[in-house]
Design an enzyme around this catalytic site. Structure first.
Site, PDB file in Angstrom:
ATOM      1  N   ALA A  72       0.854  -1.191   0.000  1.00 22.48           N
ATOM      2  CA  ALA A  72       0.000   0.000   0.000  1.00 22.48           C
ATOM      3  C   ALA A  72       0.886   1.236   0.000  1.00 22.48           C
ATOM      4  CB  ALA A  72      -0.895  -0.011   1.233  1.00 22.48           C
ATOM      5  N   GLY A 108       0.676  -5.158   0.680  1.00 21.59           N
ATOM      6  CA  GLY A 108      -0.463  -5.273  -0.229  1.00 21.59           C
ATOM      7  C   GLY A 108      -0.082  -5.875  -1.574  1.00 21.59           C
ATOM      8  N   GLU A 111      -0.313  -9.444  -1.000  1.00 20.22           N
ATOM      9  CA  GLU A 111      -1.746  -9.750  -0.820  1.00 20.22           C
ATOM     10  C   GLU A 111      -2.472  -9.765  -2.159  1.00 20.22           C
ATOM     11  OE1 GLU A 111      -1.951  -6.664   2.173  1.00 20.22           O
ATOM     12  OE2 GLU A 111      -2.737  -8.115   3.599  1.00 20.22           O
ATOM     13  N   GLU A 131       4.471  -5.154   7.139  1.00 20.79           N
ATOM     14  CA  GLU A 131       3.658  -4.134   7.824  1.00 20.79           C
ATOM     15  C   GLU A 131       4.050  -3.956   9.280  1.00 20.79           C
ATOM     16  OE1 GLU A 131       2.496  -6.534   5.866  1.00 20.79           O
ATOM     17  OE2 GLU A 131       0.964  -5.743   4.514  1.00 20.79           O
TER      18      GLU A 131
END
Ligand code: CAA
Length: 257
Positions: A72, A108, A111, A131
Site C-alpha cells: 500500500a 499489499g 496480498e 507491515e
C-alpha cells in the site's frame, strides 16, 4: 489499451496479448508500484470490466522488472489511509487471474498476488508482509491467505517478524505455482493464461468459485456445493459439447454457455 481517460494518469495499463487473455500492468514505477487508492480503484475497475466483457477468459497481473508492488502507498497513510473496501471488488472477480511477480511483492503487493488464482514468480523475487515494521499488520488478507497457504509456522515469522522469502522459497512452500528465472516470468504466466483461456469458460469460473469455498466452509458444505455445481454444469452447452467431442474423438469448441 489503457485504463484511464483524459488527463488522469494511467496507473494501470491493459494490453491484449491474445484474443482471450488480458495483461494488466501496474504502472507506478517510481514508487515500486505502491498501491495508492487511485491505483487500487483503477485495478478493481479494470478487472470488473474485463470480467464482464464476454471476451476475456484469463487475466495476468504484472508489475515491472523491479517490483510487482511494494505494498500500500505509505505516503497516503498519514492522510486518508488505504481504502481497504476496494479489495472486496478485486476478490469478487470471476475470471481466473495469474500474478506475474518480478522483484518485490511486499505487503499489499503480496496480498494482491495471493488474491490471484495462480502465481508465477522470479526465482529471486522478494515476497513479504513487512507491515509490522510500520507498527501495523496486513490489512488485505495477508494474515489469512498466507497462513492458509504456507501454514502457521512460516506465516507467523513473515507477519510478526517481517521475514521475506525468495520466489524459490515461495514455490517450495506452495505459495507460488512456478518459480522461474526472472525473464521467464511473463512468458510462463501468459502461457498459463492461454491454457486457461482454452478451457470451457463457464466451467473454469465455476471451478474457481468452488475452490475458494474450500477456505470458507466445512468439508461437508464444500462437497455439497461442488456436487450442485457439477450437476448444473452438466446441463450446460459446453458440457454437452465437451462430452460429444470426446466421444467423436475431436477437439471441443466452447461457447461459454
Ligand atoms: N509506499 C509508498 N512509496 C514507496 C513504497 C510504498 N509502499 N515502497 C517504496 N516506495 C518509494 C520510496 O519511498 C522511494 O521513493 P523516493 O524515490 O521518492 O524516495 C521509491 O519508492 C523507491 O524506494 P526505495 O528508495 O526505498 O528503494 P529501495 O530499493 O532502497 O528499498 C524497499 C525498497 C525495501 C521495498 C523499501 O522501499 C520499502 O521498505 N518500502 C516499503 C515496503 C512496505 O513496508 N510495504 C508495506 C506497506 S503497508 C501495506 O501494504 C498494508 C496493507 O496490507 C494494505
Amino acid at each position: 489499451m489503457s485504463s484511464s481517460t483524459g488527463s488522469e494518469q494511467a496507473v494501470v495499463v491493459t494490453e491484449r496479448p491474445h484474443e482471450h487473455v488480458a495483461l494488466v500492468r501496474l504502472n507506478r514505477p517510481k514508487v515500486l508500484n505502491a498501491l495508492s487508492n487511485a491505483l487500487a480503484e483503477q485495478l478493481a475497475g479494470t478487472l470488473e470490466r474485463l470480467d464482464a466483457d464476454g471476451v476475456t477468459r484469463a487475466v495476468v497481473i504484472a508489475g515491472d522488472d523491479r517490483a510487482f508492488a511494494a505494498g500500500a502507498d505509505i505516503a497516503e497513510f498519514a492522510s486518508e489511509g488505504p481504502h481497504l473496501e476496494v479489495w472486496d471488488r478485486i476478490w469478487a472477480v470471476g475470471l481466473p487471474t495469474i500474478a506475474a511477480v518480478r522483484g518485490l511483492a511486499l505487503g499489499g503487493g503480496l496480498e494482491l498476488a495471493m488474491s490471484c488464482d495462480m502465481m508465477v514468480v522470479a526465482d529471486d523475487a522478494r515476497l513479504g508482509q513487512p507491515e509490522i515494521n510500520l507498527g501495523v499488520i496486513p490489512g488485505a488478507g495477508g494474515t489469512q491467505r498466507l497462513t492458509r497457504t504456507v501454514g502457521k509456522t512460516l506465516a507467523t515469522e513473515m507477519v510478526l517478524l517481517g521475514r521475506e522469502i525468495s520466489g524459490r522459497e515461495a514455490e517450495l512452500h506452495g505459495l507460488a505455482n512456478r518459480a522461474v528465472p526472472a525473464e521467464r516470468v511473463l512468458p510462463v504466466a501468459l502461457d498459463l493464461a492461454k491454457r486457461l483461456a482454452k478451457q470451457a469458460p463457464h466451467a473454469v469460473r465455476t471451478a474457481k468459485k468452488i475452490i475458494a469455498r474450500a477456505f470458507e466452509e466445512s468439508l461437508h458444505a464444500g462437497l455439497l456445493d461442488e456436487r450442485r455445481a457439477f450437476y448444473a454444469l452438466l446441463q450446460s452447452e459446453d458440457a454437452r459439447e465437451g462430452i460429444a467431442a470426446f466421444l467423436e474423438k475431436r477437439k471441443p469448441v466452447w461457447q461459454g454457455r
